[in-house]
Design a protein around this motif. Structure first.
Motif, PDB file in Angstrom:
ATOM      1  N   ASP A 212      -0.451   1.640   9.256  1.00  0.00           N
ATOM      2  CA  ASP A 212      -0.310   0.248   9.673  1.00  0.00           C
ATOM      3  C   ASP A 212       1.135  -0.188   9.864  1.00  0.00           C
ATOM      4  N   VAL A 213       2.038   0.479   9.180  1.00  0.00           N
ATOM      5  CA  VAL A 213       3.421   0.002   9.191  1.00  0.00           C
ATOM      6  C   VAL A 213       4.375   1.040   9.779  1.00  0.00           C
TER       7      VAL A 213
ATOM      8  N   GLY B  10       5.102  -1.985   1.856  1.00  0.00           N
ATOM      9  CA  GLY B  10       3.671  -1.733   2.022  1.00  0.00           C
ATOM     10  C   GLY B  10       3.005  -1.414   0.699  1.00  0.00           C
ATOM     11  N   LEU B  11       3.642  -0.547  -0.080  1.00  0.00           N
ATOM     12  CA  LEU B  11       3.079  -0.185  -1.382  1.00  0.00           C
ATOM     13  C   LEU B  11       3.015  -1.405  -2.290  1.00  0.00           C
TER      14      LEU B  11
ATOM     15  N   LYS C  82      -2.414   4.043   4.225  1.00  0.00           N
ATOM     16  CA  LYS C  82      -2.488   2.792   4.987  1.00  0.00           C
ATOM     17  C   LYS C  82      -1.099   2.319   5.400  1.00  0.00           C
TER      18      LYS C  82
ATOM     19  N   GLY D  93       0.019  -3.523  -2.309  1.00  0.00           N
ATOM     20  CA  GLY D  93      -1.223  -2.888  -2.729  1.00  0.00           C
ATOM     21  C   GLY D  93      -1.815  -1.888  -1.748  1.00  0.00           C
ATOM     22  N   LEU D  94      -1.082  -1.578  -0.667  1.00  0.00           N
ATOM     23  CA  LEU D  94      -1.618  -0.585   0.270  1.00  0.00           C
ATOM     24  C   LEU D  94      -1.467   0.825  -0.305  1.00  0.00           C
ATOM     25  N   SER D  95      -2.397   1.701   0.091  1.00  0.00           N
ATOM     26  CA  SER D  95      -2.244   3.110  -0.254  1.00  0.00           C
ATOM     27  C   SER D  95      -1.196   3.705   0.688  1.00  0.00           C
ATOM     28  N   GLU D  96      -0.677   4.887   0.324  1.00  0.00           N
ATOM     29  CA  GLU D  96       0.339   5.514   1.185  1.00  0.00           C
ATOM     30  C   GLU D  96      -0.175   5.726   2.603  1.00  0.00           C
TER      31      GLU D  96
END
Lengths: 250, 237
Positions: free
Chosen positions: B148-149, B135-136, B144, B139-142
């Motif tokens: 989302d995951v 996820g990181l 998110k 480009g997702l923030s922690e």
């Protein structure tokens, strides 16, 4: 374009990286070779901020930071410009192939949904999986999962893609399809740094080769230099184990 | 043994009328347990310094004492303490005017929070850190990545245990009688006590609980198969 300086990393008393520096130019395909435990994977993980390096700097285009104590938001900025392909794929288990690629585009890069859908389909088409869009990872083979992993990393057009032993978790008969996919990316001029054990693949595809041992770069140079005229004895020994039948000039 | 079927026929509808109270107690306590259980689970999972210690103390106290005792403390001791406190501060609220159902919500959710939190923490622990990293890496923030995951998968894995927490909670609601909240078990006790027909009235309660819990189980299994499609594969091909 990517400049890595003096990366140090220890796990407890075990010094894994002892000052690693290298440069990557746009369009380069850099293969990092070395035996297990030489620190290749740790190096890549430090550059993606998955491990906190004890020392070192990284520059990527306009961005630059000390690796030590880099803030989350700085890490996120870098990750916006780098893709990462994992050894064991790490697809989002609860998302279909298409959503795996779309998630980062929408929530990580603020692409609107329609555009993201289009980009994700294009990326999956490039890796030859347009017919598996609504399959979940659990329904796909390792090779297919890794190709989706690659599509996910490519979709947002990062400046460089880090690949951490992308084929080493795969069954031998599935390695080919993934290597083929990576080769295609290389031909399209996508910048990559690949940690790999596939020596002959590195020889064919890499523009630049780095040989690591015990936490330092023993030798780096163009593919031709390393494979045909390695200067260091250690490099020679390492390569001769893999390329027993390779006729290099000393 | 003689069974008074007329009594059953007359009592069952009266007891059935109290099902909404049982369900209200269950649903409100369960929602509270889910909200706080999630927060506590995450704090413990992240090993947040002081907070996770405090939560563990709370959990050991609740886990280490019978619920009857907890109810006694909440319903009999707390109001007296609060009354003294209100008097001392000059707050003109009569603590004994509060609807006892609030005490019931509090007491029931206290215990359910502990079980829910542990179920969710187990769910979180079952998620590979590779999911976070993936996820990181896109480009997702922690935050998110979490929403989302990680959480969707953690809840799916915790779901069967959370189902158990819910079923336990339904049965625990019968203790609300101790706090003078009249739900189905309480109603049955009252009716049975009037004419000393406890066997018949408890038979009614038995039947109601069996149906209630069967219904919950059916709903749970439908939801479970929906949310775990990603693990089992879809049947559409």
């Amino acid at each position: 374009m990517l400049k890595v300086e003096n990366v140090h990393k220890s796990f407890g008393k075990n010094q894994v990286l002892k000052g690693v520096s290298f440069d990557v130019e746009k369009g380069d395909v850099v293969a990092i070779l070395g035996s297990s435990g030489s620190g290749k994977t740790t190096l890549l993980r430090c550059l993606e901020f998955f491990e906190k390096a004890d020392d070192g700097r990284i520059e990527l285009g306009e961005l630059k930071t000390d690796l030590k104590g880099a803030h989350k938001s700085v890490a996120n900025q870098f990750r916006q410009h780098t893709g990462f392909v994992f050894q064991n794929y790490n697809l989002f288990n609860n998302k279909t192939a298409l959503d795996n690629v779309k998630l980062g585009l929408i929530k990580g890069h603020g692409v609107d949904k329609k555009k993201a859908d289009e980009l994700a389909r294009k990326a999956l088409d490039k890796v030859g999986l347009s017919d598996r869009l609504d399959y979940y990872p659990s329904e796909l083979s390792g090779g297919q999962q890794q190709r989706i992993g690659i599509a996910r990393a490519v979709a947002f057009e990062p400046d460089v893609i880090f690949m951490d032993e992308p084929t080493s978790a795969l069954d031998p008969e599935l390695v080919g399809e993934v290597l083929e996919t990576i080769k295609k990316l290389a031909e399209n001029g996508i910048t990559m740094v690949i940690v790999t054990h596939e020596i002959s693949f590195a020889r064919d595809v890499a523009t630049k080769v780095i040989y690591m041992d015990e936490g330092v770069i023993v030798e780096q140079g163009t593919s031709l230099e390393i494979f045909s005229r390695p200067k260091q004895e250690r490099t020679r020994q390492f390569l001769s184990r893999f390329l027993a039948d390779y006729d290099y000039v000393i | 043994m003689y069974i008074d079927f007329d009594f059953i026929k007359n009592s069952l509808p009266i007891i059935v009328h109290k099902i909404p109270i049982t369900l209200l107690l269950t649903v409100v306590s369960f929602v509270i347990a889910l909200v706080f259980g999630t927060i506590f689970a995450y704090v413990n999972y992240k090993k947040v310094k002081v907070a996770s210690k405090a939560i563990r103390v709370y959990m050991s106290i609740i886990r280490g004492t019978p619920i009857i005792l907890q109810i006694y403390v909440i319903y009999n001791v707390t109001p007296k303490l609060l009354e003294g406190l209100f008097d001392a501060l000059g707050i003109g609220v009569n603590i004994y005017n509060i609807d006892p159902i609030w005490y019931a919500f509090f007491a029931l959710s206290l215990a359910a929070t502990v079980s829910a939190s542990e179920a969710i923490r187990a769910g979180l622990l079952s998620i590979d850190k590779g999911q976070f990293e993936a996820g990181l890496s896109v480009g997702l923030s922690e935050r998110k990545v979490l929403f989302d995951v990680v959480f969707p998968q953690a809840f799916t894995n915790a779901f069967p245990v959370l189902g158990n927490v819910l079923v336990d909670l339904i049965k625990s609601t019968s203790l609300a009688f101790m706090m003078s909240v009249v739900e189905i078990t309480a109603q049955a006790k009252i009716l049975g006590g009037e004419v000393l027909r406890y066997f018949e009235s408890y038979l009614c309660v038995f039947i109601i609980y069996i149906f209630l819990i069967k219904a919950v189980e059916i709903i749970n299994s439908i939801i479970e198969s929906r949310i775990s499609t990603y693990k089992l594969g879809t049947a559409h091909r």
